[in-house]
Design an enzyme around this catalytic site. Structure first.
Site, short mmCIF file in Angstrom:
data_model
loop_
_atom_site.label_atom_id
_atom_site.label_comp_id
_atom_site.label_asym_id
_atom_site.label_seq_id
_atom_site.Cartn_x
_atom_site.Cartn_y
_atom_site.Cartn_z
N ARG C 101 0.29 -15.26 1.56
CA ARG C 101 1.93 -14.93 1.26
C ARG C 101 3.32 -15.36 2.11
O ARG C 101 4.19 -15.26 1.50
CB ARG C 101 1.61 -13.69 1.57
N GLU C 172 3.36 -12.54 -11.13
CA GLU C 172 4.51 -11.21 -9.92
C GLU C 172 5.40 -11.35 -9.21
O GLU C 172 5.07 -12.57 -8.75
CB GLU C 172 2.88 -10.47 -10.00
C1 B12 Z 1 2.05 1.41 1.40
C2 B12 Z 1 1.39 1.07 1.25
C3 B12 Z 1 2.45 -0.96 1.26
C4 B12 Z 1 3.69 -1.27 0.99
C5 B12 Z 1 4.72 -1.63 2.40
C6 B12 Z 1 5.92 -1.23 1.81
C7 B12 Z 1 6.35 -2.06 3.35
N1 B12 Z 1 7.19 -2.61 4.12
O1 B12 Z 1 6.60 -0.48 4.72
C8 B12 Z 1 3.12 -2.29 0.24
C9 B12 Z 1 3.01 -2.19 -1.71
C10 B12 Z 1 4.50 -3.65 0.30
C11 B12 Z 1 1.91 -2.92 0.82
C12 B12 Z 1 1.58 -4.29 0.35
C13 B12 Z 1 0.23 -4.55 1.02
N2 B12 Z 1 -0.55 -3.89 1.23
CO1 B12 Z 1 -0.26 -1.59 1.34
N3 B12 Z 1 -0.04 -0.87 1.65
C14 B12 Z 1 0.06 0.84 2.03
C15 B12 Z 1 -0.30 2.01 1.39
C16 B12 Z 1 -0.12 2.98 0.72
C17 B12 Z 1 0.63 3.06 2.60
C18 B12 Z 1 0.70 2.97 3.92
C19 B12 Z 1 2.04 3.45 4.55
O2 B12 Z 1 2.91 3.47 4.31
N4 B12 Z 1 1.37 4.42 5.25
C20 B12 Z 1 2.24 6.15 5.64
C21 B12 Z 1 2.43 6.04 6.74
C22 B12 Z 1 3.21 7.16 7.06
O3 B12 Z 1 1.19 5.88 7.41
P1 B12 Z 1 0.40 4.53 8.15
O4 B12 Z 1 1.39 3.51 7.52
O5 B12 Z 1 -1.24 4.72 7.85
O6 B12 Z 1 0.57 5.13 9.29
C23 B12 Z 1 0.38 5.76 10.47
C24 B12 Z 1 -1.07 5.75 11.17
O7 B12 Z 1 -2.08 4.57 10.74
C25 B12 Z 1 -0.70 5.95 12.22
N5 B12 Z 1 -0.58 4.43 13.25
C26 B12 Z 1 -0.45 3.40 12.52
N6 B12 Z 1 -0.20 2.10 13.38
C27 B12 Z 1 -0.43 2.86 14.86
C28 B12 Z 1 -1.17 2.19 16.07
C29 B12 Z 1 -1.21 3.28 16.97
C30 B12 Z 1 -1.20 3.14 18.33
C31 B12 Z 1 -1.32 4.63 16.53
C32 B12 Z 1 -1.23 5.22 17.79
C33 B12 Z 1 -0.89 5.00 15.51
C34 B12 Z 1 -1.02 4.44 14.91
O8 B12 Z 1 0.82 6.40 12.46
C35 B12 Z 1 1.81 6.01 11.28
C36 B12 Z 1 2.30 7.34 11.29
O9 B12 Z 1 1.22 8.31 11.02
C37 B12 Z 1 -1.47 1.57 2.96
C38 B12 Z 1 -2.51 3.15 2.07
C39 B12 Z 1 -2.71 3.74 2.46
N7 B12 Z 1 -2.56 4.34 3.75
O10 B12 Z 1 -2.50 5.14 1.10
C40 B12 Z 1 -1.84 0.19 1.86
C41 B12 Z 1 -2.78 -0.86 2.82
C42 B12 Z 1 -2.43 -0.76 4.34
N8 B12 Z 1 -2.51 -2.08 2.08
C43 B12 Z 1 -3.15 -2.64 2.20
C44 B12 Z 1 -2.79 -4.13 1.61
C45 B12 Z 1 -4.24 -5.30 1.31
C46 B12 Z 1 -1.90 -4.51 1.64
C47 B12 Z 1 -1.39 -6.01 1.22
C48 B12 Z 1 -2.02 -7.72 1.79
C49 B12 Z 1 -1.91 -6.20 -0.61
C50 B12 Z 1 -1.30 -4.94 -1.88
N9 B12 Z 1 -2.52 -4.30 -1.95
O11 B12 Z 1 -0.02 -5.96 -2.33
C51 B12 Z 1 -0.03 -6.09 1.56
C52 B12 Z 1 0.63 -6.66 2.33
C53 B12 Z 1 1.48 -7.00 3.01
C54 B12 Z 1 1.71 -7.64 4.45
N10 B12 Z 1 2.32 -9.28 4.18
O12 B12 Z 1 1.65 -6.83 5.14
C55 B12 Z 1 -4.57 -2.24 2.52
C56 B12 Z 1 -4.84 -2.74 4.07
C57 B12 Z 1 -6.24 -2.94 3.43
C58 B12 Z 1 -7.58 -2.78 4.56
N11 B12 Z 1 -6.42 -2.92 5.84
O13 B12 Z 1 -8.62 -2.90 4.69
C59 B12 Z 1 -3.99 -1.16 2.25
C60 B12 Z 1 -4.96 0.14 3.38
C61 B12 Z 1 -4.48 -0.35 1.06
C62 B12 Z 1 -6.07 -0.67 0.43
N12 B12 Z 1 -6.69 0.11 0.58
O14 B12 Z 1 -6.40 -1.64 -0.39
N13 B12 Z 1 1.23 -1.86 1.23
#
Ligand code: B12
Ligand code: B12
Lengths: 485, 140, 485, 140
Positions: C101, C172
């Site tokens: 990508r 897409e």
């Molecule tokens: C929204 C989302 C997207 C959006 C992101 C928009 C944007 N630019 O932000 C879009 C649709 C663009 C997207 C794209 C992709 N995504 Co996405 N996405 C998500 C999703 C649904 C939610 C993420 C989110 O916003 N969560 C809410 C926030 C508040 O939580 P968080 O990010 O987890 O962070 C919290 C904690 O994790 C923690 N945390 C995070 N980092 C750190 C670091 C430290 C030190 C600490 C202490 C805590 C901490 O604290 C944060 C705040 O509470 C997740 C799955 C999920 N979690 O439900 C998948 C997910 C992360 N995505 C995934 C993937 C694969 C992708 C894509 C590669 C492919 C795709 N499926 O289209 C692309 C990647 C593009 C890229 N180059 O990065 C995968 C990752 C897979 C894996 N790791 O095995 C996930 C898990 C979905 C899945 N099960 O397949 N995604």
């Protein structure tokens, strides 16, 4: 058998009957009503069904409740705790085993023994009668939420005595709903009379200021039951219960799968039952509603089962049911593990939470559904009262005899089994055959038209094959049993 | 099949699950098999008596509610005692309590004396075709 | 960087650009357009996206499609086969890995190697460019259903060349939807221009009678995106694509969770895009719709994830989306196993099947939602055209610069990031802050009122805390992020 | 804590997941910690440079998209090379591809040189309280 009539059992008759009933199994001896009243009066409000569901109903919230029961008390308690904590259940059940339901306490005793020996539950529920008052209280004391007795017992007099004295605050069933779908050769006149006893017992508690909730079993055979059929039965049981002094009723309905019909059913269940109760002089009785997630054959596949569970939860929340009874991803296979049971609850909780603030609008199609259900119920119940010479109990017995009331697929010989349900082209359950139901022309024509619509769409005749296809449909991943291509 | 086969159909024990029973009856009839449906809540005795009376070729037992294991023990012996020890016996439904590995459940019931056992979700057609085969082997 | 304008790329410019693009990675050499046309012309209609979705759309059916992609071809094929057979998918994807990508083909090459060594996919998708035309065709030939390329690539020119020549029939993305949510420092003027190339390439196929479907990425950041924002972006990309000769478009929308809003969004997406296309002289372009199950943070618990999946499926079916993109019970954890992926599909299939004949009524609340979305889109797009001096491409670039278009939570420096979404008291997504969006007073007042209603109910002020609470809400089992008690 | 702690925050590699990053920044600020947010798509070099420039006490790396394992290798070495080898390093998000046993994933990242690793779904408060503890031990 003397004829039943809808009249409060005289105190002395009641007390005389109690003596007999309590002799049914040795544990009956331990029932001491006065002591039981005190026990209830000292109970925490949070463990009592009435305050908890009353509050939910006022707030427009839908509570969630599983089915669950195993043979041994320790395991039963730990199961309920798990469903409360891991499953996030709001209300808990104690599902009674099938031997107890048939008053086969000896078989139940065997089942308890075998369960101890085999190290797994050999009964499909909790044999409360065999366990007796003390062990029931052990359950209630261990669980910080209301617990209801759920069963399917035609003659539940002893079960009611023991579980109520045991601290349960809600009792499911009724003389019709726990007979026709659950028995083969039991006369409805007998079960009505036995359930008058149960209701009188609850009225007795009620007179001491102890609120016990009563829940007629809404879904009946669980399989394509048109709302007007289950509503009529539920309302009849409500009237009979109120006459014996019951003040808190939850009326149930089993999901059919068409959202509009299901919401219409929930809304009319509330409205109609209140109207009939008020007309019979029981305007002071509280009515809440219970929605059962699809009660018929489930898909084997767990992912698909989750979908059915979710859609039931959605209908419950949008229809503002006071509580929803939850299925599990194991439904098609067997009694669920505790994990599967908790999973069904969690799915339900998530949906109910996501939908509770959404509501549904009162649309034209919803109005039509409600109108039809109301008309059908009114026509059935008018005939019931008429044939009963003005008495609901007598009317109920005669109505089943005459097929004025008729439950699809019911195993009872006292059921005519002449009506036949099938889905229309939108999945709502209609009458393919109205048997001897006392429906007017308009109602008849409505159902015919609805099924013709489907027949035309499917390019086949309206026939029993549709019924079979519909019975299998949800289990096979559909709602409507379309002809296979 | 040269002559019309007869099947005694029923749901054993305190089991009231009636829907599958009604569908099985219908499906057997559609397949030109004579059905003696003793319905739900049928005791072992009722099964055996019905089979004796009608000279049935097979007994189809359903058990849905989970007590199948306890309810079916000794059914084959009763058939033997009644002099119809070789009657074909099938069982189907939700035979035990809970979701268990099918091969073990099947074993359990085959050991109990059933000729065939069917897991939840079996379509009638499948068992009917097995029956026709089994009976053909016996020359029915 | 020269300014982009919405004008069909001249043939000679296009061909010159192609030469450069194909040099981007050695596999580019294998692209032979004439041969690719023949390949497509010989393909089975059942494997082509356009006829399959066109038929579904006419029948009012909602098709289901997963996300899926792994590093190695053999495994990728077997994954897709599994999702087709076990998961009952109607349409299949090939999700591209994150290195590809970003045009980091060297890292992708490493990922392929490591994956072979480790025996598990070390890439989060299928590196189609590295694999090249031949291997892509291997995928297409192995799968008896339409396969789409899904990615998130700001500069997807080489990817498009290779995958289209490789037999894929749907692509897409878009110059805005695959930039702002997927990149940090990439100028929208560049991505629009790069996507004009992709669209021109598809137009080129189209001129040979080869129908390729194009799907702008509807959900953007997937997190509380108000419908008018994603609609505006989708319509802009549709207009730009149509100008380059694209004739088949699927416009997408990510579920927000409030049923009325979601259905309104699906209906307006169809109506508005057709209107804008027609006004721009593209009345002949076919528009279908895509509904994405909730794209934001998911619950960790699988049972709860099933509920979210189910509710998304219900909204898709009731809103008559042409297809629904399916999440899995592993969503919150990581890329799903094939089993989890199939499970999400089966849940979706069951719901879609059970709801497809039900439909939803055109109610007053639905009308209001539709009216508001339409007004907002019209106000945004009017300003876009104005600021672009009558040119949609120029307008789009300037609109993002000026905050006239603004995507919540987008990582791009070219995004203003001034708007802030939050749920109202029924869970619909509103604007807590409209930033520089060109909304009139009525629209402003509508959103304020809606949020005030919630604030009052929750007895707290409208604030950023609501936004945070809403971001977590679905993951924590709710829809609306109510203050914790 | 005696003085205000500084944390460099970012999302590593080609990862664009921005929502968690924005929330973490907000939560750290609310906890009176100075945040240097280098945002999404941050390279190892950017993390190290930002930490050097601001004299940061800790580096918080997010990786959501599944390439964390490949993206993070060598980060600790780079810190050592830059003369800030003892900087506190935390990582969180969806660290590897797919749902894997957490204890193994944690191990992997601790071995890579992170001081702490957090599974998906971690609430910021949890890590902030760990950070305060860790820094207090160091007398920050
Ligand atoms: C929204 C989302 C997207 C959006 C992101 C928009 C944007 N630019 O932000 C879009 C649709 C663009 C997207 C794209 C992709 N995504 Co996405 N996405 C998500 C999703 C649904 C939610 C993420 C989110 O916003 N969560 C809410 C926030 C508040 O939580 P968080 O990010 O987890 O962070 C919290 C904690 O994790 C923690 N945390 C995070 N980092 C750190 C670091 C430290 C030190 C600490 C202490 C805590 C901490 O604290 C944060 C705040 O509470 C997740 C799955 C999920 N979690 O439900 C998948 C997910 C992360 N995505 C995934 C993937 C694969 C992708 C894509 C590669 C492919 C795709 N499926 O289209 C692309 C990647 C593009 C890229 N180059 O990065 C995968 C990752 C897979 C894996 N790791 O095995 C996930 C898990 C979905 C899945 N099960 O397949 N995604
Ligand atoms: C509808 C239903 C009810 C209705 C029954 C109404 C009635 N009188 O018929 C009501 C609500 C009353 C009910 C009550 C109970 N039920 Co119930 N019920 C079901 C349900 C949902 C569907 C059954 C059904 O009608 N299926 C449709 C028909 C067409 O399929 P079928 O019955 O399986 O039969 C087909 C095949 O199995 C096969 N087959 C059956 N027998 C045979 C025999 C042979 C020889 C062959 C070849 C094939 C064959 O062919 C049939 C036709 O296709 C099932 C779960 C499920 N399957 O989804 C639970 C289920 C059977 N019930 C169950 C239980 C425990 C009960 C109760 C004890 C407690 C309770 N939960 O309330 C009581 C039992 C009362 C009693 N004494 O029997 C359990 C059994 C558990 C177990 N075995 O581990 C089940 C599996 C649900 C569960 N997972 O807990 N139930």
């Amino acid at each position: 058998m003397k004829e039943v009539i809808n009249q409060r059992i005289a105190e002395k008759d009641f007390l005389a009957a109690r003596e007999e009933v309590l002799k049914g199994w040795p544990t009956g001896e331990d029932v001491d009503l006065k002591e039981a009243f005190k026990y209830h009066q000292a109970m925490d409000e949070k463990k009592r069904m009435v305050p908890v569901i009353t509050q939910a109903d006022r707030q427009g919230k839908t509570l969630i409740q599983p089915r669950a029961g195993v043979a041994l008390p320790e395991e039963h308690i730990s199961l309920l705790q798990f469903l409360l904590e891991e499953g996030e259940a709001d209300l808990l059940p104690t599902t009674i085993d099938s031997y107890t339901r048939q008053n086969q306490y000896r078989e139940a005793e065997n089942g308890i023994k075998e369960s101890r020996e085999m190290g797994r539950s050999m009964l499909n529920g909790f044999p409360a009668v065999n366990h007796g008052v003390g062990i029931c209280r052990g359950v209630i004391e261990a669980i910080p939420a209301p617990v209801q007795v759920r069963h399917g017992t035609p003659d539940a007099r002893l079960l009611a005595e023991i579980t109520l004295a045991g601290g349960f605050t809600d009792f499911e069933g009724g003389g019709l709903s726990y007979n026709l779908p659950y028995a083969k050769r039991v006369d409805p006149a007998d079960t009505i009379s036995h359930w008058q006893y149960v209701d009188r017992l609850i009225g007795y508690y009620q007179e001491q200021g102890i609120n016990i909730n009563r829940e007629p079993f809404g879904p009946l055979t669980g399989t394509l039951v048109p709302p007007s059929i289950s509503h009529s039965v539920g309302i009849l049981e409500a009237l009979l219960a109120a006459e014996q002094g019951v003040k808190y009723l939850s009326l149930g309905y089993g999901q059919n799968g068409n959202l509009i019909q299901d919401v219409a059913a929930l809304q009319t269940l509330r409205d109609l039952s209140k109207r009939y109760l008020a007309e019979a002089g029981h305007a002071d009785v509280q009515v809440t509603t219970v929605f059962h997630q699809w009660m018929g054959g489930f898909p084997q596949d767990e992912a698909k089962a989750y979908a059915v569970i979710s859609w039931g939860s959605a209908a419950a929340a949008l229809g503002r049911a006071t509580k929803v009874i939850v299925k599990t991803p194991h439904e098609a296979m067997g009694i669920p593990t505790r994990e599967a049971n908790a999973a069904g609850l969690k799915t339900t909780k998530q949906i109910v939470n996501m939908l509770q603030d959404q509501g549904i609008e009162q649309t034209k199609r919803l109005d039509i559904e409600k109108e039809m259900i109301s008309k059908e119920v009114d026509q059935i119940l008018a005939r019931v009262l008429e044939i009963g010479d003005g008495d609901w109990a007598r009317g109920a017995v005669r109505a089943f005899e005459a097929g004025i009331l008729d439950i699809p697929f019911a195993p009872s010989r006292y059921n005519s089994g002449k009506i036949m349900p099938a889905r229309d082209n939108h999945g709502a359950v209609r009458f393919l055959n109205t048997g001897k139901l006392p429906f007017g022309k308009e109602v008849q024509a409505f159902h015919e038209k609805k099924l013709d619509e489907r027949a035309q769409f499917e390019e086949r005749d309206v026939s029993f094959q549709m019924v079979i296809d519909d019975i299998y449909a949800i289990g096979k991943g559909m709602l409507i049993g379309r002809p296979r291509d | 099949m040269t002559q019309q086969a007869t099947v005694v159909l029923g749901v054993i024990g305190a089991d009231v699950h009636a829907v599958g029973n009604q569908i099985l009856a219908h499906a057997l009839e559609e397949a030109a098999i004579k059905v003696v449906n003793i319905g739900v809540m049928a005791s072992q005795k009722e099964f055996i008596e019905a089979a004796l009376e009608t000279g049935a070729d097979a007994i189809w037992v359903s058990s849905l509610y989970g007590h199948g294991e306890m309810d079916c023990r000794g059914l084959r012996d009763k058939a033997v005692e009644a002099g119809i020890g070789d009657v074909m016996m099938y069982i189907g439904g939700n035979l035990v309590i809970g979701k268990q590995e099918w091969s073990k459940v099947e074993d359990l019931f085959l050991k109990m004396g059933f000729n065939r056992a069917y897991p939840p979700g079996t379509m009638p057609e499948e068992a009917i075709s097995d029956l026709k085969e089994d009976l053909a082997l016996r020359g029915v």
